[in-house]
Design an enzyme around this catalytic site. Structure first.
Site, mmCIF file in Angstrom:
data_model
loop_
_atom_site.group_PDB
_atom_site.id
_atom_site.type_symbol
_atom_site.label_atom_id
_atom_site.label_comp_id
_atom_site.label_asym_id
_atom_site.label_seq_id
_atom_site.Cartn_x
_atom_site.Cartn_y
_atom_site.Cartn_z
ATOM 1 C CG ASP A 3 -9.374 -6.104 4.689
ATOM 2 O OD1 ASP A 3 -10.556 -6.512 4.780
ATOM 3 O OD2 ASP A 3 -8.675 -6.093 5.939
ATOM 4 N NE ARG A 4 -6.619 -10.407 3.793
ATOM 5 C CZ ARG A 4 -5.868 -9.226 3.771
ATOM 6 N NH1 ARG A 4 -5.310 -8.602 3.080
ATOM 7 N NH2 ARG A 4 -5.628 -9.592 5.403
ATOM 8 C CB THR A 5 -13.094 -8.782 5.848
ATOM 9 O OG1 THR A 5 -12.444 -9.895 6.624
ATOM 10 C CG2 THR A 5 -14.222 -8.508 6.242
ATOM 11 C CG ASN A 15 -8.239 -18.316 9.486
ATOM 12 O OD1 ASN A 15 -8.628 -19.617 9.577
ATOM 13 N ND2 ASN A 15 -7.354 -17.889 10.225
ATOM 14 C CB THR A 16 -10.278 -13.618 5.453
ATOM 15 O OG1 THR A 16 -10.521 -13.393 6.734
ATOM 16 C CG2 THR A 16 -11.490 -12.877 4.637
ATOM 17 C CB ALA A 17 -5.928 -15.042 2.245
ATOM 18 C CB THR A 44 -13.158 -11.542 9.084
ATOM 19 O OG1 THR A 44 -12.918 -12.497 8.128
ATOM 20 C CG2 THR A 44 -11.740 -11.503 9.770
ATOM 21 C CB CYS A 98 -9.317 -13.854 12.399
ATOM 22 S SG CYS A 98 -8.414 -12.593 12.044
#
Length: 496
Positions: A295-297, A331-333, A374, A451
């Protein structure tokens, strides 16, 4: 024959197995020609030979021969050379050139066109040529391969039906034929009779349309037959070959599984935004669906596992599968993209930069961007970086939710009844609308669903009237899909 200066650091592969005598002859001539050219240039062309077990048909050149096994063999050999980093490949088989477009569309390594090389040679050496005699298999004749290259330039002549079967095919495929290792005696006598038939029809030159015949061109020439050595011509064409764009179809590589539903949503948007009248008009996609990427977050705001290697590995697999570019519908990646891009040979299309660019083009007068994302995306400031990079700092201002509303957004995404858990309903949507209203109340002119799970609840360009203000909502996944379609080329593009 004079050979032009060769391209440096070039490697040429020769596919063997489709006719041992012909491919061995081409390899020998290619090696000798490359060695002579190396005397003029310090770098020698590297010649590679590849052959796998291939059970060729006893009469592969028969009029109604089946070519399925040959097609798959050629494809496998091309993939092998491609993986070895070969600059180009020689395919010494006229039968295989009847389906050259089919296999070229599926590989990135260029196949040097044997017929095109022969055509160029004749145009340069015999520009006033009017009648060409062709010695080729019954299968190639039926497929009209030579007509594809020479129609309109000159008249093509073939042996009579009797000569075709009793002399030509027998000289190559017979018990004492060239394919069985007999390069003199009866095989030459039979070919001589076929050549005489063509000369009697008015042929000015004889062109071997079977690589086996080229191996005995010198013997036939000694008997007064005006025949060219197509294997030598093909070898020399390789030294003058300039690698360029080949016919392989554009392919989008997708890092999937981050998250799974968002991946499916992105692919649907690519398909929907591609103008197509039939299946074949759509864009090729290859998806590395790996929901096991950490998980990126969790990594960005906590002590979760680092997803960098997993994302990079997914990108490398897409690179190895001949993707022309990579899309990551997460998006977070994108907080990890800068870490890996320089180690890849193909670009990752930056969804965040494209989103900011889209706002500038479509909503340039709306200078306050409200970001729903996120906590990891917000903490990494990757969207802020994209905003700062667009037309310099000061063009846009970005705002994010306060702590209470950010908790609401995270619950929409990660909650026990959130989108990642498979809940897409009015209750979850209502929570997201509260966060949107909060941003609008604080001055947002446009809302970015930062996200990829959020667009599953609200569509691109949905507008919300909050306190008399009509605010557009933008979906970066949709914007990324539009950009990918545009990059795929003019035949698969909807205006972005």
């Amino acid at each position: 024959m004079k050979v032009e200066q060769i391209q440096r650091a070039m490697s040429v592969g020769v596919i063997g197995g489709l006719g041992a005598i012909g491919s061995a002859d081409l390899y020998a001539k290619m090696t000798r020609t490359a060695a002579k050219a190396a005397n003029k240039d310090k770098d020698r062309v590297k010649v590679l030979f590849g052959q796998q077990a291939f059970d060729d048909a006893d009469m592969a050149g028969a009029e109604n021969a089946q070519t399925n096994t040959r097609k798959l063999y050629v494809f496998d050999m091309l993939r092998e050379f491609e993986q070895r980093g070969t600059s180009a490949v020689l395919l010494p088989c006229f039968i295989s050139h009847t389906f050259i477009d089919e296999v070229q569309a599926e590989v990135g390594v260029p196949i040097i066109d044997m017929l095109a090389a022969i055509r160029r040679h004749l145009a340069q050496r015999l520009p006033k040529l009017q009648k060409i005699g062709v010695l080729t298999s019954s299968y190639v004749r039926k497929k009209a391969l030579f007509e594809k290259y020479f129609a309109g330039d000159c008249e093509l002549l073939y042996p009579s039906a009797v000569m075709q079967h009793a002399c030509l095919m027998r000289a190559v495929y017979g018990t004492t034929g060239i394919k069985n290792g007999y390069l003199d005696g009866e095989s030459i006598d039979l070919l001589y009779r076929a050549c005489k038939d063509l000369l009697d029809q008015g042929a000015q030159v004889i062109v071997p349309g079977m690589t086996e015949i080229a191996t005995v061109a010198e013997a036939l020439g000694a008997r007064g037959i005006p025949i060219i050595d197509t294997n030598q011509i093909y070898a020399e064409s390789a030294l003058n070959f300039q690698p360029g764009q080949v016919g392989r179809s554009f392919k989008i590589g997708v890092v999937g599984g981050v998250g799974p539903a968002a991946t499916v949503d992105f692919i649907e948007k690519v398909i929907r935004n591609t103008p197509a009248a039939r299946d074949q008009d759509h864009i090729k996609l290859v998806v590395e669906h790996n929901p096991k990427i950490p998980d990126r977050t969790d990594n960005l705001i906590g002590d979760g596992a680092d997803p960098t290697v997993a994302i990079y590995a997914a990108c490398k697999r897409l690179e190895n599968d001949n993707a022309d570019m990579i899309a990551i519908p997460c998006n977070t990646a994108h907080a990890f993209v800068e870490r890996i891009q320089s180690y890849l040979s193909i670009p990752i299309v930056n969804m965040l930069s494209e989103t900011v660019s889209y706002i500038g083009k479509r909503h340039g007068d709306k200078t306050c961007i409200g970001l729903l994302a996120t906590s990891g995306t917000i903490a990494s400031r990757v969207y802020q970086h994209a905003v700062d990079q667009y037309a310099g700092q000061g063009k846009f201002r970005m705002i994010t939710p306060d702590a209470a509303h950010q908790d609401l957004v995270m619950d929409v995404i990660y909650g026990a009844q959130g989108v990642k858990a498979g809940f897409i309903n009015d209750e979850v949507r209502a929570k997201l609308l509260r966060a949107i209203a909060h941003l609008v109340a604080n001055g947002a002119d446009v809302i970015v669903l930062g996200c990829t799970e959020l667009p599953l609840l609200i569509a691109q360009d949905d507008k919300f009237d909050v306190g008399g203000r009509c605010v557009p909502v933008l979906d970066p996944t949709e914007i990324l899909a539009l950009k990918c379609v545009a990059l795929a080329g003019p035949t698969s593009r909807k205006a972005a």
